[in-house]
Design an enzyme around this catalytic site. Sequence first.
Site, short mmCIF file in Angstrom:
data_model
loop_
_atom_site.label_atom_id
_atom_site.label_comp_id
_atom_site.label_asym_id
_atom_site.label_seq_id
_atom_site.Cartn_x
_atom_site.Cartn_y
_atom_site.Cartn_z
CB SER A 106 -9.83 32.58 23.82
OG SER A 106 -8.73 31.73 23.75
CG HIS A 131 -6.27 35.02 26.27
ND1 HIS A 131 -6.85 34.51 27.41
CD2 HIS A 131 -6.58 34.12 25.29
CE1 HIS A 131 -7.46 33.39 27.14
NE2 HIS A 131 -7.31 33.12 25.86
#
Length: 206
Positions: A106, A131
């Site tokens: 992330s 993501h």
Amino acid sequence: MDYATRAAGGLVPVVIEQSARGERAFDIYSRLLKERVIFLVGQVEDYMANLVIAQLLFLESENPDKDIHLYINSPGGLVTAGLAIYDTMQFIKPDVSTLCVGQAASMGALLLAGGAAGKRYCLPHSRIMIHQPLGGFQGQASDIDIHAREILAVRDRLNKILAHHTGQPIEKIQIDTDRDNFMGGNDAVEYGLIDKVLVSRASGAA
């Protein structure tokens, strides 16, 4: 207690340095800071971001022409905290070399990719994950709509940053970040998130 100490469960080794003036004790992270090594460990949150930013600015003031080495082992966290670190990395004069040890997921992956070009690394068994940002909000319909639009704007901003540092088309970034997308080191090199997988320091390490 700093964030690295908390992330280590409060147990941080102390090293003793000998000098002509006698002995001096350092916690291991302070000693490594003298070597221009910063650890970004655990969740990316405001307190941790402030400490990392302070260390970046301190090392810039110490020597604006010498590289800083940022070691990352993080599952990600707050977008705003991560972007504060990212912006500071781009703002300061020294190159910031990044190295993933363990995981960079992330916001951790974005910070890894945001290192100086040609100086972004990971170790052989590191895992990297990109993501789209996560978000949830409860309240009046109008407020939910405002927050939904903000999440979409943040997603677009993060995708543009990844596209800039990886060289991938923004359309591919949008598709690849739609769900959790895990990569090993070689895949991350091919994608453009990092420049090299390091097997040993002799292979060209930070």
